[in-house]
Design an enzyme around this catalytic site. Sequence first.
Site, PDB file in Angstrom:
ATOM      1  N   LYS A 134      30.590  37.939  40.037  1.00 18.04           N
ATOM      2  CA  LYS A 134      31.480  37.611  41.157  1.00 18.04           C
ATOM      3  C   LYS A 134      31.682  36.102  41.114  1.00 18.04           C
ATOM      4  O   LYS A 134      31.001  35.335  41.801  1.00 18.04           O
ATOM      5  CB  LYS A 134      30.854  38.083  42.478  1.00 18.04           C
ATOM      6  CG  LYS A 134      31.885  38.336  43.560  1.00 18.04           C
ATOM      7  CD  LYS A 134      31.329  39.177  44.678  1.00 18.04           C
ATOM      8  CE  LYS A 134      32.206  39.129  45.905  1.00 18.04           C
ATOM      9  NZ  LYS A 134      33.577  39.588  45.721  1.00 18.04           N
ATOM     10  N   GLU A 161      39.258  49.371  39.139  1.00 20.06           N
ATOM     11  CA  GLU A 161      39.026  49.158  40.574  1.00 20.06           C
ATOM     12  C   GLU A 161      40.257  48.488  41.165  1.00 20.06           C
ATOM     13  O   GLU A 161      41.186  48.138  40.445  1.00 20.06           O
ATOM     14  CB  GLU A 161      37.795  48.290  40.788  1.00 20.06           C
ATOM     15  CG  GLU A 161      37.900  46.913  40.134  1.00 20.06           C
ATOM     16  CD  GLU A 161      36.665  46.043  40.307  1.00 20.06           C
ATOM     17  OE1 GLU A 161      35.871  46.295  41.229  1.00 20.06           O
ATOM     18  OE2 GLU A 161      36.504  45.101  39.517  1.00 20.06           O
TER      19      GLU A 161
HETATM   20  N1  PMP Z   1      35.654  44.933  43.479  1.00 22.36           N
HETATM   21  C1  PMP Z   1      36.000  43.650  43.589  1.00 22.36           C
HETATM   22  C2  PMP Z   1      36.776  43.016  42.499  1.00 22.36           C
HETATM   23  C3  PMP Z   1      35.636  42.910  44.737  1.00 22.36           C
HETATM   24  O1  PMP Z   1      35.973  41.636  44.859  1.00 22.36           O
HETATM   25  C4  PMP Z   1      34.934  43.556  45.778  1.00 22.36           C
HETATM   26  C5  PMP Z   1      34.590  42.819  47.026  1.00 22.36           C
HETATM   27  N2  PMP Z   1      33.413  42.071  46.897  1.00 22.36           N
HETATM   28  C6  PMP Z   1      34.577  44.909  45.607  1.00 22.36           C
HETATM   29  C7  PMP Z   1      34.968  45.559  44.437  1.00 22.36           C
HETATM   30  C8  PMP Z   1      33.790  45.634  46.642  1.00 22.36           C
HETATM   31  O2  PMP Z   1      32.446  45.206  46.609  1.00 22.36           O
HETATM   32  P1  PMP Z   1      31.553  45.175  47.925  1.00 22.36           P
HETATM   33  O3  PMP Z   1      31.483  46.556  48.428  1.00 22.36           O
HETATM   34  O4  PMP Z   1      30.230  44.664  47.433  1.00 22.36           O
HETATM   35  O5  PMP Z   1      32.202  44.252  48.877  1.00 22.36           O
END
Ligand code: PMP
Length: 288
Positions: free
Chosen positions: A151, A184
Amino acid sequence: MSLKIWINGKLYDKENAKVSVYDHGLLYGDGVFEGIRSYGGKVFRLRRHLDRLWDSAKAIWLTIPVSKEDMAQAIEATLQANGLQDGYIRVVVTRGSGSLGLDPNRCSDPQVIVITDRIALYPEELYQKGLEIITVSTVRNHPAALSPRIKSLNYLNNILAKIEGLQAGCIEALMLNHKGEVAECTGDNIFLVRGGRLLTPPNEAGILEGVTRDAVIELAREAGIEVREVPLTKHDVYIADECFLTGTAAEVVPVVKVDSRSIGDGVPGPLTRQLIDLFKKLTRRGVE
Ligand code: PMP
């Protein structure tokens, strides 16, 4: 009263919360971050978010100059300073300020930043009616080049996809990976329902390992719903009975149309509604 931002151990008024223009977080997107939520004064799955932040940092050779315990305390302190019970927490760690070259060894002072703010939810209507999304041409980062599991502060891959989605009138957009499989959305993971089973792309599809995704998989399994992490194609999306997205900000949100095709009956399905309900109970209960 001005919002307080935590930087390297001190709270600053929002107007005075600043980092150097020489910070490689700004110059190169060199850094990592997390987006977390707090419900009723309790931070949701904090440990999991901190572990992911530390993993992201390790993957880019960045040493976070505080401990996980210190970071947890900083988050608590910042939420308290802003009187927030239900809020959104953004933790950012930059490489720090250095020279105008790429060399991270010339950066001496990683900036550790905690922002806590109110969260702007998607309108309630979308949770009732469901979202319309499209598949975009921006391919998710090749995992062998830059792993989507990191991230990082460089979110251009997702931003380009988001722009494509917005230009088509959609607030979320579906990204495929380099193999043409479903990966995603720009800030959310994707789930399908087919024949009473939940299907979602595996980590190997090149996705962020979402904290909400994990929570939903656990909730589904506890409720006796089978969950399969399997490679999926656009075809699987089009013929799914139901579709929904998960993310810290979005929580669990139904999708009823993809690329102008209705998914299932074109309304949020029963399993989606059940999982929205279970997720609400989990977070409002404040239980891990
Ligand atoms: N995919 C991406 C690319 C994201 O930025 C996020 C948000 N953090 C998610 C999926 C969802 O992850 P989370 O449930 O940990 O927020």
